[in-house]
Design a protein around this motif. Structure first.
Motif, PDB file in Angstrom:
ATOM      1  N   TRP B 315       0.832  -1.204   0.000  1.00  0.00           N
ATOM      2  CA  TRP B 315       0.000   0.000   0.000  1.00  0.00           C
ATOM      3  C   TRP B 315       0.865   1.253   0.000  1.00  0.00           C
ATOM      4  CZ3 TRP B 315      -3.954   2.064  -1.816  1.00  0.00           C
ATOM      5  CH2 TRP B 315      -4.517   3.232  -1.287  1.00  0.00           C
ATOM      6  N   ARG B 316       2.014   1.173   0.650  1.00  0.00           N
ATOM      7  CA  ARG B 316       2.928   2.309   0.562  1.00  0.00           C
ATOM      8  C   ARG B 316       3.351   2.524  -0.898  1.00  0.00           C
ATOM      9  NH1 ARG B 316       9.034   3.737   2.930  1.00  0.00           N
ATOM     10  NH2 ARG B 316       8.788   5.910   2.393  1.00  0.00           N
ATOM     11  N   TYR B 319       0.104   3.671  -2.850  1.00  0.00           N
ATOM     12  CA  TYR B 319      -0.400   4.987  -2.482  1.00  0.00           C
ATOM     13  C   TYR B 319       0.623   6.081  -2.770  1.00  0.00           C
ATOM     14  CZ  TYR B 319      -1.634   8.913   0.521  1.00  0.00           C
ATOM     15  OH  TYR B 319      -1.903  10.176   0.983  1.00  0.00           O
ATOM     16  N   SER B 320       1.870   5.843  -2.313  1.00  0.00           N
ATOM     17  CA  SER B 320       2.870   6.905  -2.385  1.00  0.00           C
ATOM     18  C   SER B 320       3.640   6.928  -3.698  1.00  0.00           C
ATOM     19  CB  SER B 320       3.874   6.765  -1.225  1.00  0.00           C
ATOM     20  OG  SER B 320       3.244   6.982   0.007  1.00  0.00           O
ATOM     21  N   PHE B 321       3.826   5.758  -4.320  1.00  0.00           N
ATOM     22  CA  PHE B 321       4.770   5.697  -5.441  1.00  0.00           C
ATOM     23  C   PHE B 321       4.147   5.425  -6.808  1.00  0.00           C
ATOM     24  CE2 PHE B 321       7.958   3.948  -2.077  1.00  0.00           C
ATOM     25  CZ  PHE B 321       8.045   5.197  -1.506  1.00  0.00           C
ATOM     26  N   PRO B 339      -4.453   4.819  -6.549  1.00  0.00           N
ATOM     27  CA  PRO B 339      -5.312   3.676  -6.246  1.00  0.00           C
ATOM     28  C   PRO B 339      -6.157   3.939  -4.991  1.00  0.00           C
ATOM     29  CG  PRO B 339      -3.126   3.317  -5.343  1.00  0.00           C
ATOM     30  CD  PRO B 339      -3.091   4.660  -6.026  1.00  0.00           C
ATOM     31  N   ALA B 378       3.597   5.454   6.415  1.00  0.00           N
ATOM     32  CA  ALA B 378       4.060   5.771   5.064  1.00  0.00           C
ATOM     33  C   ALA B 378       2.919   5.892   4.071  1.00  0.00           C
ATOM     34  CB  ALA B 378       5.066   4.724   4.588  1.00  0.00           C
ATOM     35  N   SER B 379       1.686   6.056   4.550  1.00  0.00           N
ATOM     36  CA  SER B 379       0.580   6.174   3.610  1.00  0.00           C
ATOM     37  C   SER B 379      -0.616   6.822   4.297  1.00  0.00           C
ATOM     38  CB  SER B 379       0.171   4.795   3.088  1.00  0.00           C
ATOM     39  OG  SER B 379      -0.584   4.112   4.064  1.00  0.00           O
ATOM     40  N   ARG B 380      -1.700   6.813   3.609  1.00  0.00           N
ATOM     41  CA  ARG B 380      -2.932   7.387   4.165  1.00  0.00           C
ATOM     42  C   ARG B 380      -4.102   6.622   3.595  1.00  0.00           C
ATOM     43  NH1 ARG B 380      -5.762  12.286   2.068  1.00  0.00           N
ATOM     44  NH2 ARG B 380      -3.897  12.663   0.843  1.00  0.00           N
TER      45      ARG B 380
END
Lengths: 243, 500
Positions: B315-316, B319-321, B339, B378-380
């Motif tokens: 998910w990091r 979500y982030s990359f 996503p 590291a995500s939300r």
């Protein structure tokens, strides 16, 4: 006008130290600014806007927010030390500015108290560093050197203020002279000479040591990035787009 | 199972900061990567003769490419804030598992080759040559970091050891010193499409089995579509969901939610992995290659939405990359985040009253929730910071009557790692994994004693694999571990009101 060798040496050293400090810090900042952040890596939960991220960085710089969450005793020592240091520096503007701005006038007396607190805070940090087995393990010469340097700078300063009392007009004349290129003789008081020598060492040491944490924190991606990777596409400068 | 072999920490319900025990974990090492995987991934198969120069050159390259690494090498003041935060220090007592000391392994080499003081003054400026001993220390201790970022949370400068560990691993890979588990996994993800190396037909037969199973249990024909063009949703989920227990239970949960919401969805046999171990080893190209399979699947299946299953580091990465690596997602419907986490999706349906949930189906359980490190730090999820904590908990509360949180210092962003993330879910380091999970187990023990917790809910495939493996060593049943969508799967009332 003739100047003594001592005056010439100290004047040149002062300019040298200031130049090393300014040049060193600017170089660091330029390297940090030039190095790209390829990916979004804020430590979350993080603010979702750049403004929020700016507030987050300031909360670290001014209040040491993360350190507060980590360890209240270290936080206490750190905050007191840094704020005392700042107030002492602001008090010293009296040697560089004429006339002194009124806001700095108001800080003069609190600056003295800060000057007394500063070495106490240093001793507190030193005690903490040397009594917890974990910090003893990680500490090295550089960590003790920085603390010792600042301790002796504060110590010689307080000595002049409360005991030695050299003629302040001469000191201001010398320092203000350096700042305005209107030179005058360096006071020969040994405590004063020790004080400014230590300060010059600190200035020259600053950009090439862990003390660069001061400008560095503003560039820490885990703190200064907004958490908005889905909303706003972040681009890696050195990696081409896929199609 | 040979449980007696390992020293299992005693459970007291408390996390106590231990005194130092130097070299306590020095003998724990991940296996080296096989020749095949090193070759496939473009790394030398053994330590190259000029490894020192190569490693330093790689270091120089990474310092130019990553501001995080450059800044983090410079600005640590060794305040000690991180020293009691790492689960591996707390459990092994090895001082080199204190984040600052771990980073120092790299910093001393940085000072030697990249700072004036270090070049001139050497040891006096804490600089050290990159010797074989130093390289071996790197291999040991950078594979005793799960990149969970707990240290980063507490650092006054936000220094993230994960970034440092990633860089060190990338340098080691480059000179021919790779670790088996992460590199094998990366290789499988790049060449076959998922971490487990399962070909499409194998996945399809598991899905068929699940369809039959659910039909038998409920009488409802819940489908598990794969490679369906034009489905509304493309679901990318960790491949463990296709065969591991308890992961499959969550996959059943996702399918039931889609079924009940009446939203068409599909899996992809080509992009059958959400996980991205490229991240763990700091190799940008591998990370991008793994993620690019998802872009291909989007182009081919033309979904409107991209939804992501229960997995932490994945998910990091997603979500982030993903937006950076394989974006922009112009072909997707801009109404939805891309996503979107399956928890965001389910939560939204619950809020709109689109799902009928029978909480009594989970009455056997007193549920607690383990925040997985990469989700937490590291995500939300959702629109506001901290949604990654609130949304899964809201789903749990909607699916069961008894929910309790563990000690506040061990949940949300302060959560403790499972001890096997970051590419450490390897059999040969089970000793380290059993130790590393200790802080989390203490918190679980405490909530068990005080509130009778007996179901350990979470949303990470690595966490699920690790906890089911290590729970028995601590005297707990592996059945206590399960996904959030496992609870959804049990509580959801199928049939009746369909669609939204």
């Amino acid at each position: 006008m003739e100047f003594s060798l001592l005056t010439i040496i100290f004047s040149l050293m002062a300019y040298g130290a200031a130049a090393v400090f300014v040049f060193g810090i600017l170089c660091r900042i330029m390297v940090y600014a030039k190095t790209p952040s390829p990916l979004k890596i804020p430590t979350t939960p993080a603010p979702t806007t750049s403004f929020g991220a700016g507030v987050r960085v300031l909360s670290e710089v001014l209040l040491f927010r993360s350190l507060y969450r980590s360890n209240k005793w270290t936080w206490l020592g750190g905050v007191v030390f840094h704020w005392a240091f700042l107030l002492v520096v602001l008090r010293h503007l009296r040697y560089f500015l004429y006339p002194l701005p009124s806001w700095d006038m108001k800080l003069q007396s609190i600056g003295i108290y800060a000057g007394i607190v500063l070495p106490i805070a240093v001793l507190y940090l030193l005690m903490r560093r040397t009594t917890v087995d974990r910090t003893v393990f990680i500490s090295s010469l550089a960590d003790y050197f920085a603390l010792a340097l600042i301790f002796f700078i504060a110590g010689t300063g307080l000595l002049m203020k409360f005991y030695e009392r050299p003629f302040m007009v001469d000191i201001k004349g010398f320092v203000y002279g350096l700042a305005t290129f209107n030179f005058s003789a360096v006071p020969t008081d040994p405590v004063f000479l020790a004080h400014i020598t230590l300060v010059m060492i600190l200035l020259a040491y600053f950009p090439y040591s862990k003390l660069v944490h001061a400008p560095g924190i503003f560039f820490s991606p885990t703190r200064n990035q907004a958490d908005n990777p889905r909303e706003k596409r972040h681009v890696t400068p050195w990696s081409p787009n896929l199609t | 199972m040979a449980k007696v072999k390992f020293e299992v920490p005693e459970l007291t319900g408390e996390i106590i900061v231990p005194g130092l025990k130097e070299d306590a974990a020095a003998a724990i090492k991940s296996h080296n990567a096989p020749v095949k995987d090193m070759t496939d991934l473009g790394f030398p198969t053994e330590l190259v003769p000029d490894w020192k120069e190569k490693a330093v050159a790689k270091f120089a390259e990474l310092l130019k490419k990553y501001r995080s690494l450059k800044v983090f090498m410079d600005i640590c003041v060794k305040c000690g804030a991180c020293t009691d935060k790492c689960h591996f220090y707390l459990s092994t007592k090895d001082p080199r598992n204190m984040p600052v000391a771990r980073a120092e392994l790299l910093r001393k080499v940085y000072r030697r080759y990249f700072t004036t003081a270090g070049k001139v003054l050497g040891k006096l400026a804490e600089a050290e040559d990159l010797t074989r001993e130093v390289l071996d220390e790197w291999y040991t201790y950078f594979y005793q970091c799960t990149e969970c970022r707990r240290c980063s949370l507490f650092c006054p400068y936000g220094i993230d050891t994960a970034e440092i560990t990633m860089a060190a691993r990338e340098m080691m890979d480059t000179v021919g010193l790779g670790a088996k588990y992460p590199l094998q996994t990366i290789n499988k993800a790049i060449t076959i499409g998922n971490n487990l190396g399962m070909p499409g037909p194998a996945i399809r037969s598991t899905l068929d089995f699940m369809e039959e199973d659910i039909k038998e249990q409920t009488g409802i024909p819940v489908k598990f579509p794969m490679d369906v063009k034009g489905a509304d949703v493309l679901l990318i989920t960790p491949s463990a969901d296709f065969f591991a227990t308890p992961h499959v239970e969550s996959l059943a949960g996702y399918a039931k939610v889609f079924h009940q919401a009446g939203i068409s969805w599909t899996l992809s046999s080509y992009a059958s992995e959400a996980g991205n171990f490229g991240m763990f080893n700091g190799n940008y190209e591998h990370m991008k290659k793994i993620a690019s399979r998802i872009k291909v699947a989007i182009n081919e299946l033309k979904p409107k939405r991209l939804i992501h299953g229960e997995c932490g580091h994945a998910w990091r990465a997603a979500y982030s990359f993903w937006n950076t690596l394989i974006g922009p997602f112009d072909s997707l419907d801009p109404k939805y985040p891309a996503p979107q986490h399956i928890c965001e999706f389910t939560y939204d349906l619950i809020n709109r009253g689109a799902l009928k949930l029978d909480k009594t189906a989970n009455d056997d359980f007193v549920v607690t929730f383990h925040d997985s490190c990469n989700v937490a730090r590291a995500s939300r999820m959702g629109n506001s910071p901290g949604g990654q904590f609130e949304i899964p908990r809201a789903i749990i509360r909607a699916t069961c009557n008894k929910f309790v949180d563990m000690h506040p210092d061990t949940i949300r962003e302060k959560t403790f790692c499972c001890g096997a993330g970051g590419g450490l879910l390897a059999d040969e380091i089970i000793d380290l994994r059993i130790k590393g999970v200790m802080p989390r187990m203490q918190a679980y023990k405490a909530i068990k004693d005080s509130h009778g917790a007996n179901f350990f809910a979470l949303i990470c495939a690595i966490c699920k694999a690790q906890f089911t493996k290590v729970f028995p060593y601590y005297g707990y049943e592996m059945e206590e571990v399960g996904g959030v969508h496992q609870l959804v799967s049990r509580a959801i009332v199928l049939g009746g009101k369909e669609g939204i």
